[in-house]
Design a protein around this motif. Structure first.
Motif, PDB file in Angstrom:
ATOM      1  N   ARG A 262       0.840  -1.207   0.000  1.00  0.00           N
ATOM      2  CA  ARG A 262       0.000   0.000   0.000  1.00  0.00           C
ATOM      3  C   ARG A 262       0.875   1.257   0.000  1.00  0.00           C
ATOM      4  NH1 ARG A 262      -5.588  -0.837   2.186  1.00  0.00           N
ATOM      5  NH2 ARG A 262      -5.854  -3.065   2.589  1.00  0.00           N
ATOM      6  N   ILE A 263       1.994   1.193   0.747  1.00  0.00           N
ATOM      7  CA  ILE A 263       2.899   2.343   0.816  1.00  0.00           C
ATOM      8  C   ILE A 263       3.655   2.517  -0.494  1.00  0.00           C
ATOM      9  CG2 ILE A 263       4.969   3.227   1.974  1.00  0.00           C
ATOM     10  CD1 ILE A 263       4.010   1.795   4.522  1.00  0.00           C
ATOM     11  N   LEU A 264       4.015   1.391  -1.126  1.00  0.00           N
ATOM     12  CA  LEU A 264       4.834   1.454  -2.333  1.00  0.00           C
ATOM     13  C   LEU A 264       4.056   1.829  -3.592  1.00  0.00           C
ATOM     14  CD1 LEU A 264       7.151  -1.689  -1.943  1.00  0.00           C
ATOM     15  CD2 LEU A 264       7.718   0.701  -1.521  1.00  0.00           C
ATOM     16  N   GLU A 265       2.764   1.513  -3.636  1.00  0.00           N
ATOM     17  CA  GLU A 265       2.016   1.710  -4.881  1.00  0.00           C
ATOM     18  C   GLU A 265       2.099   3.133  -5.425  1.00  0.00           C
ATOM     19  OE1 GLU A 265      -2.277   0.571  -6.862  1.00  0.00           O
ATOM     20  OE2 GLU A 265      -2.221   1.191  -4.760  1.00  0.00           O
ATOM     21  N   PRO A 266       2.006   4.185  -4.622  1.00  0.00           N
ATOM     22  CA  PRO A 266       2.062   5.543  -5.206  1.00  0.00           C
ATOM     23  C   PRO A 266       3.373   5.871  -5.909  1.00  0.00           C
ATOM     24  CG  PRO A 266       1.108   5.598  -2.990  1.00  0.00           C
ATOM     25  CD  PRO A 266       1.673   4.238  -3.173  1.00  0.00           C
ATOM     26  N   THR A 267       4.443   5.103  -5.651  1.00  0.00           N
ATOM     27  CA  THR A 267       5.708   5.368  -6.338  1.00  0.00           C
ATOM     28  C   THR A 267       5.667   4.885  -7.780  1.00  0.00           C
ATOM     29  OG1 THR A 267       6.732   3.237  -5.778  1.00  0.00           O
ATOM     30  CG2 THR A 267       6.946   5.040  -4.171  1.00  0.00           C
ATOM     31  N   GLY A 268       4.703   4.011  -8.120  1.00  0.00           N
ATOM     32  CA  GLY A 268       4.638   3.453  -9.467  1.00  0.00           C
ATOM     33  C   GLY A 268       5.429   2.177  -9.627  1.00  0.00           C
ATOM     34  N   ILE A 269       6.029   1.672  -8.550  1.00  0.00           N
ATOM     35  CA  ILE A 269       6.822   0.448  -8.657  1.00  0.00           C
ATOM     36  C   ILE A 269       5.940  -0.782  -8.805  1.00  0.00           C
ATOM     37  CG2 ILE A 269       7.004   0.070  -6.153  1.00  0.00           C
ATOM     38  CD1 ILE A 269       9.807  -0.966  -6.582  1.00  0.00           C
ATOM     39  N   PRO A 310       6.428  -2.009 -15.481  1.00  0.00           N
ATOM     40  CA  PRO A 310       7.711  -1.875 -16.186  1.00  0.00           C
ATOM     41  C   PRO A 310       8.673  -0.947 -15.447  1.00  0.00           C
ATOM     42  CG  PRO A 310       5.906  -1.825 -17.757  1.00  0.00           C
ATOM     43  CD  PRO A 310       5.273  -1.818 -16.395  1.00  0.00           C
ATOM     44  N   LEU A 311       8.150   0.135 -14.873  1.00  0.00           N
ATOM     45  CA  LEU A 311       8.986   1.029 -14.078  1.00  0.00           C
ATOM     46  C   LEU A 311       9.509   0.297 -12.851  1.00  0.00           C
ATOM     47  CD1 LEU A 311      10.050   3.935 -13.647  1.00  0.00           C
ATOM     48  CD2 LEU A 311       7.918   4.422 -12.405  1.00  0.00           C
ATOM     49  N   GLY A 312       8.662  -0.553 -12.267  1.00  0.00           N
ATOM     50  CA  GLY A 312       9.087  -1.344 -11.115  1.00  0.00           C
ATOM     51  C   GLY A 312      10.177  -2.340 -11.464  1.00  0.00           C
ATOM     52  N   LEU A 313      10.055  -2.982 -12.622  1.00  0.00           N
ATOM     53  CA  LEU A 313      11.107  -3.896 -13.080  1.00  0.00           C
ATOM     54  C   LEU A 313      12.429  -3.146 -13.217  1.00  0.00           C
ATOM     55  CD1 LEU A 313       9.200  -5.957 -15.792  1.00  0.00           C
ATOM     56  CD2 LEU A 313      10.226  -6.878 -13.702  1.00  0.00           C
ATOM     57  N   HIS A 314      12.361  -1.940 -13.771  1.00  0.00           N
ATOM     58  CA  HIS A 314      13.563  -1.115 -13.894  1.00  0.00           C
ATOM     59  C   HIS A 314      14.150  -0.814 -12.516  1.00  0.00           C
ATOM     60  CE1 HIS A 314      16.132   2.369 -14.696  1.00  0.00           C
ATOM     61  NE2 HIS A 314      15.423   3.031 -13.805  1.00  0.00           N
ATOM     62  N   GLY A 315      13.296  -0.394 -11.579  1.00  0.00           N
ATOM     63  CA  GLY A 315      13.781  -0.034 -10.252  1.00  0.00           C
ATOM     64  C   GLY A 315      14.395  -1.212  -9.518  1.00  0.00           C
ATOM     65  N   VAL A 316      13.730  -2.368  -9.557  1.00  0.00           N
ATOM     66  CA  VAL A 316      14.257  -3.551  -8.872  1.00  0.00           C
ATOM     67  C   VAL A 316      15.552  -4.007  -9.541  1.00  0.00           C
ATOM     68  CG1 VAL A 316      13.808  -5.959  -8.274  1.00  0.00           C
ATOM     69  CG2 VAL A 316      11.985  -4.268  -8.064  1.00  0.00           C
ATOM     70  N   ARG A 317      15.590  -3.951 -10.869  1.00  0.00           N
ATOM     71  CA  ARG A 317      16.821  -4.363 -11.574  1.00  0.00           C
ATOM     72  C   ARG A 317      18.003  -3.484 -11.169  1.00  0.00           C
ATOM     73  NH1 ARG A 317      19.468  -2.726 -16.297  1.00  0.00           N
ATOM     74  NH2 ARG A 317      20.857  -4.379 -17.087  1.00  0.00           N
ATOM     75  N   GLU A 318      17.786  -2.177 -11.076  1.00  0.00           N
ATOM     76  CA  GLU A 318      18.876  -1.285 -10.673  1.00  0.00           C
ATOM     77  C   GLU A 318      19.358  -1.605  -9.263  1.00  0.00           C
ATOM     78  OE1 GLU A 318      20.557   1.051 -12.392  1.00  0.00           O
ATOM     79  OE2 GLU A 318      19.466   0.394 -14.180  1.00  0.00           O
ATOM     80  N   ARG A 319      18.440  -1.968  -8.383  1.00  0.00           N
ATOM     81  CA  ARG A 319      18.831  -2.317  -7.015  1.00  0.00           C
ATOM     82  C   ARG A 319      19.577  -3.650  -6.992  1.00  0.00           C
ATOM     83  NH1 ARG A 319      15.628  -2.828  -2.809  1.00  0.00           N
ATOM     84  NH2 ARG A 319      16.572  -1.242  -1.499  1.00  0.00           N
ATOM     85  N   LEU A 320      19.168  -4.585  -7.846  1.00  0.00           N
ATOM     86  CA  LEU A 320      19.888  -5.858  -7.949  1.00  0.00           C
ATOM     87  C   LEU A 320      21.308  -5.636  -8.439  1.00  0.00           C
ATOM     88  CD1 LEU A 320      17.072  -8.074  -9.544  1.00  0.00           C
ATOM     89  CD2 LEU A 320      18.027  -8.342  -7.244  1.00  0.00           C
ATOM     90  N   LEU A 321      21.451  -4.804  -9.458  1.00  0.00           N
ATOM     91  CA  LEU A 321      22.785  -4.510  -9.990  1.00  0.00           C
ATOM     92  C   LEU A 321      23.657  -3.871  -8.917  1.00  0.00           C
ATOM     93  CD1 LEU A 321      21.838  -3.098 -13.524  1.00  0.00           C
ATOM     94  CD2 LEU A 321      22.880  -5.316 -13.030  1.00  0.00           C
TER      95      LEU A 321
END
Length: 555
Positions: A262-269, A310-321
């Motif tokens: 619920r907290i994360l949804e407004p970020t678009g992730i 898709p924005l969330g995939l980008h964000g998680v991928r950057e954190r994984l890297l």
């Protein structure tokens, strides 16, 4: 794993940075933060800024104005939404806070919550994003960096329980007047491990990432039921029937995830459909079985549904890297050798494999012999000889296609354990190369390892004068194909069992012939056939043939 033993994720296909940047700017929290930053630029007082309290928080009057500017005046959550957007603007650097040195350096009591201690002004380096004159909009990469900075702060907030939740189990923390008694709080008694909470949320996002890149339906936008996500994080591998204790743990994980998502949804992730409030209330009252009950397909949305955007995939991928995890993009292999391509394709979904192959082929059939490697531009048509505007251009493309096919065929050779899988991937890649690749396939017709797949390709493409394979080649190709299927998909597939039955029925004396095949996987394949064939007599014959094949290999 990679050669340096770093964890490796399956490849993911992402939109362009420009599309992702548009998604970031459209995310509710980012959009509101940008609007408030522009408001701060136009509504600044005589001193050129918005008065703020400790930590850059808006004062009560300014908070009302901010909520009204966002059109939230009639929303009961308006103060919280406006405060979140304002804090996001500060955390991302859209707004810079300059504290009053005199106010912050006073020795008297701490300033009240509604007492100004500084001014917030739009950061001029990002003025193009926030209404500054004569400044262009930042590049997509800059916008995404701003968004990721804000995401980190929201992730930290999501992993941090409220003060009330932390104090809920500590006796005497709340006085008789209903206020928190700070002197009675024993910090060692707080049931909260920041590192553990952060790892939990990282684990949830990592699991969502894996589910998304591994399932074409989810990658296309299908939602993941929250119980499925919770079970993926909780149930040990190999457990088909979770115990009551495991089901209770799944319920507890769902409740934690519901609060955090619920907290994360407004970020678009993420896109998130929360758990039904009625179910949440039952769980809070101690009936966690309500969440652990068997799901009704028609009512599954009541239990929560989530997916990474898709924005969330980008964000998680950057954190994984950033964490040292390999997280490749589809198209990354466009400049790699054919050996790397063929060795990597088994980890791809069918759609992603096709895109990766097209990108690789396009890089080799482009006019200058190189490609952009973005994973989006290559097509089977371009690989097979697209219109170049002249016969000479078509001939050059065809020649480059032949060279690419030769490279694939050369990489497919080998008697090593991974050889069958490489040849299966080679067939997959050559299927997209187009008819122009024919000369390269004809060159290997007499090759023991490649002649069979070459004949299959030529026949499928309607080529003339394709020589019939001899029996040895037929059986060698059979073993090689079955070995590849076993290596990539395992034995738990109905199609493989049907293939085994069909092969045995089609060839008289099948097992008497196949055990003699000079292939390193012959014994392993025959043992698998013994397990897969439904007929007991045929299964026994397969096991005997496997014994003969292994004995022959040892001689």
């Amino acid at each position: 794993m990679t050669g340096d033993d770093r964890p490796t994720m399956p490849p993911v296909r992402l939109p362009s940075d420009a599309e992702l940047a548009r998604d970031a700017l459209a995310a509710p929290l980012m959009a509101r933060a940008v609007r408030l930053t522009r408001w701060a630029r136009t509504a600044a007082g005589p001193e050129g800024g918005i008065p703020v309290g400790v930590g850059g928080e808006l004062l009560s009057e300014q908070l009302k104005q901010a909520a009204a500017h966002l059109g939230l005046a009639d929303d009961e959550d308006a103060p919280a939404l406006a405060a979140d957007a304002w804090n996001f603007a500060i955390d991302t650097g859209l707004l810079a806070v300059e504290e009053d040195e005199e106010a912050s350096g006073r020795d008297d009591a701490e300033p009240s919550a509604d007492e100004p201690v500084g001014l917030a002004r739009p950061e001029e380096e990002l003025a193009g994003l926030t209404g500054g004159a004569e400044d262009g909009v930042p590049a997509p990469a800059e916008i995404l960096e701003v968004w990721r900075d804000g995401l980190e702060t929201v992730l930290a907030d999501a992993a941090t329980p409220s003060f009330e939740d932390l104090l809920g189990g500590i006796e005497g923390a709340v006085g008789e007047n209903g206020e928190i008694d700070t002197d009675s709080i024993d910090l060692d008694a707080l049931d909260w491990n920041p590192e553990e909470e952060s790892e939990f949320l990282d684990g949830a996002l990592g699991t969502l990432y894996l589910l998304t890149v591994g399932d074409p339906e989810i990658a296309a936008g299908a939602m993941v039921p929250l119980p499925v996500l919770a079970a993926s994080m909780t149930v040990p591998d190999g457990v088909d029937e979770p115990s009551d204790e495991v089901l209770e743990e799944i319920s507890a994980v769902m409740m934690r995830l519901d609060d955090q998502l619920r907290i994360l949804e407004p970020t678009g992730i993420v896109a998130y459909h929360p758990v039904d409030e009625a179910l949440t209330q039952e769980a809070e009252e101690g009936d966690e079985a309500a969440l652990g009950a068997e799901l009704d397909e028609e009512d599954v949305s009541r239990y929560g549904m989530v997916r990474l955007t898709p924005l969330g995939l980008h964000g998680v991928r950057e954190r994984l890297l950033a964490a040292g995890v390999e997280a490749p993009l589809v198209g990354d292999l466009a400049g790699s050798g054919a050996d790397v391509l063929l060795g990597s394709l088994p980890a791809y979904t069918e759609e992603n494999a096709r895109a990766e192959i097209e990108s690789w082929l396009a890089a080799r059939t482009a006019a200058d012999g190189t490609g952009d490697g973005d994973g989006e531009g290559g097509t089977a048509g371009s690989a097979g000889g697209s219109a170049e505007g002249s016969a000479g251009g078509d001939g050059a493309v065809a020649e480059r296609t032949v060279r690419a096919a030769r490279e694939l065929l050369a990489a497919a050779r080998g008697a090593d354990e991974d050889g069958p899988v490489r040849r299966l991937s080679c067939q997959q890649a050559l299927s997209l190369a187009g008819a122009a690749a024919e000369p390269a396939l004809r060159e290997v017709l007499e090759d023991r390892q490649l002649g069979g797949l070459a004949r299959v390709w030529l026949t499928e493409h309607g080529a003339a004068d394709v020589p019939q394979p001899d029996e040895d080649m037929i059986f060698w190709l059979t073993v090689d194909t079955l070995a590849a299927q076993l290596a990539t998909a395992g034995e738990e597939q109905d199609e493989l069992a049907e293939l085994v039955r069909g092969l045995v029925d089609q060839h008289t004396g099948f097992f008497d012939k196949i055990w003699r095949v000079d292939h390193p996987a012959t014994g392993e394949v025959l043992e698998a056939m013994g397990r897969l064939h439904p007929d007991k007599q045929a299964a026994k014959a397969a096991r005997k043939a496997a014994f003969k094949a292994r004995s022959r290999a040892e001689d």
